[in-house]
Design an enzyme around this catalytic site. Structure first.
Site, PDB file in Angstrom:
ATOM      1  N   CYS A  24      30.179  16.677  61.202  1.00 36.80           N
ATOM      2  CA  CYS A  24      28.726  17.208  60.999  1.00 36.80           C
ATOM      3  C   CYS A  24      27.412  16.293  62.287  1.00 36.80           C
ATOM      4  CB  CYS A  24      28.232  16.165  59.353  1.00 36.80           C
ATOM      5  SG  CYS A  24      26.416  17.305  58.969  1.00 36.80           S
TER       6      CYS A  24
ATOM      7  N   CYS B 114      27.099  23.747  58.549  1.00 37.24           N
ATOM      8  CA  CYS B 114      26.350  23.094  58.354  1.00 37.24           C
ATOM      9  C   CYS B 114      24.882  23.141  57.703  1.00 37.24           C
ATOM     10  CB  CYS B 114      25.878  22.702  59.562  1.00 37.24           C
ATOM     11  SG  CYS B 114      24.725  20.764  60.251  1.00 37.24           S
TER      12      CYS B 114
END
Length: 445
Positions: free
Chosen positions: A196, A374
């Protein structure tokens, strides 16, 4: 009559034989159950990718033919830790027992993988198990390396440091943020691939929002030191983030890599990657550390690794480049896309199809386009939902400009996605938003 047993002795002898036979049968059966060491599908790793694929494979070959090797007793929904570190969610809500998420009937081997022998379709565990397989799915995730930063992890004993990347340190982030009074608040991004890639700056935006809400922002100097040459890898979203950075008076230093933390002095040392050897010391009152990360140690030096130690896959089919009965999913792979739970979801649908075809002795016919997502949390009620493919081109699900901050996207991140994770992805029922994207865009995307 010579050689004839007394009737009572004969009865006793027969009873003894029956008892011995039962005991022998039970021992033999128990040994078979305890020593079962071959599975149609062996899954390595009980994270999001491993559990999702075990659920899917259970439906393909039956639960008794699937096993998962995983040492951890707890399973965590890690994307929510961004909000935990900012005080918006409770860390307890992110965890469930491994037993509760493993598909019913699938065997759990509570061990670490110690060695691969793909030439003999075998895996060895650190508890001494030797397990063979017809098909292997590697979903081992990645490893955090706080120790590669001088002064860590021992520096976390001091109250001004936190990290949203570990269940042991995420609450330290919130405590450090709550107790911040004035000075530098420093956020870092390491010089390695990470899971991430948006998370290191999400906590910066949330911290900015918290300090404004509590009246401390005027006394804070917020600094984001990233090893990258860009703020975000996809220009469309990076442009929006730069606007936020400027409007909120956030300081971004590109190509700055954290190499040392002097927790007792409140100092963080960064190397200028454009001028190797040149360092700069930043004093801090609050430090959020994103650690260097790397592939699982067990993959390094194995026959399954690429030159950098990651699982070496065909990026389209998720099949190993050398061993046709080995597959991979998630953070441990060398797939050239961001390592996120959204990527795992999309990969699980492709891998399910790939394995299904190979089980039927057919060629894979579905390809993974690198889809990842994201949700860039920019405040306590807004998100920029970045979605893109292998080429870094936006691959947005909704028919709106997702580079703009959105309250609806925040609620999707905070409330919808956890539910989708526990009851969709881990059950093998959610393979990403691809089909819905087609519907949303009237079949034109």
């Amino acid at each position: 009559m010579a050689g004839t047993l007394h009737p009572q002795l004969l009865l006793l002898s027969r009873q003894y034989c029956r008892v011995f036979s039962v005991i022998h049968s039970q021992i033999h059966t128990s040994c078979l159950l305890a020593s079962k060491d071959h599975y149609k599908v062996l899954v390595l790793g009980g994270g999001s990718g491993g559990i999702a694929m075990a659920a899917r494979m259970k439906r393909k070959v039956g639960a008794e033919n699937v096993a998962i090797v995983e040492p951890s007793k707890m399973h965590y929904y890690q994307p929510i830790w961004t909000l935990v570190g900012a005080g918006a969610k409770n860390v307890a809500s992110s965890g469930r027992t491994t037993t509760s998420v493993i598909p019913t009937g699938v065997r759990w081997v509570e061990s670490k993988v110690a060695e691969f022998d793909p030439q003999n379709n075998t895996v060895y565990t650190d508890s001494g198990n030797k397990i063979s397989y017809d098909y292997l799915i590697v979903a081992l995730g990645l490893e955090l390396h706080y120790e590669k930063i001088k002064g860590l992890p021992e520096g976390f004993e001091h109250p001004k440091i936190g990290s949203n990347y570990s269940v042991q340190t995420v609450e330290k982030t919130w405590n450090a943020l709550k107790n911040f009074k004035e000075g530098n608040a420093v956020f870092t991004f390491p010089n390695t691939p990470i899971k991430c890639a948006g998370a290191p700056q999400k906590i910066m935006y949330l911290s900015d929002a918290f300090l404004r809400k509590t009246g401390k922002r005027s006394k804070a100097n917020i600094i984001f030191n990233t090893s990258l040459p860009v703020l975000f890898g996809v220009k469309k979203y990076a442009d929006s983030l730069w606007e936020i950075v400027k409007s909120r008076d956030l300081n971004v230093n590109l190509r700055h890599n954290l190499i040392e933390v002097r927790a007792d002095k409140g100092e963080a040392v960064f190397e200028n990657l454009d001028k190797p050897g040149e360092t700069k010391i930043f004093e801090y009152e609050f430090l959020h550390v994103t650690p260097p990360m790397g592939p699982p140690a067990v993959l390094k030096g194995s026959l399954l690794e690429d030159a950098s130690g990651w699982l070496d896959l065909n990026k389209d089919t998720l099949q190993h480049k050398k061993y046709s009965n080995v597959f991979g999913i998630g953070d441990c792979t060398n797939l050239p896309t961001s390592k996120t739970a959204a990527a795992v979801a999309a990969q699980s649908a492709v891998l399910d199809r790939t394995v299904s075809r190979i089980l039927k002795k057919q060629m894979p016919d579905k390809t993974y386009d690198g889809y990842t997502s994201c949700p860039l949390v920019t405040s306590y009620n807004t998100v920029i939902l970045a979605e893109f493919d292998y080429d870094g081109k936006p691959l947005e699900t909704f028919p709106v400009d997702q580079s703009k901050e959105s309250r609806i996207m925040y609620h999707m991140k905070a409330d919808v996605m956890p539910h989708l994770y526990w009851h969709g992805l881990l059950k093998g029922l959610w393979g990403g938003p691809g089909p819905y994207r087609t519907i949303m865009h009237l079949g034109m995307k």
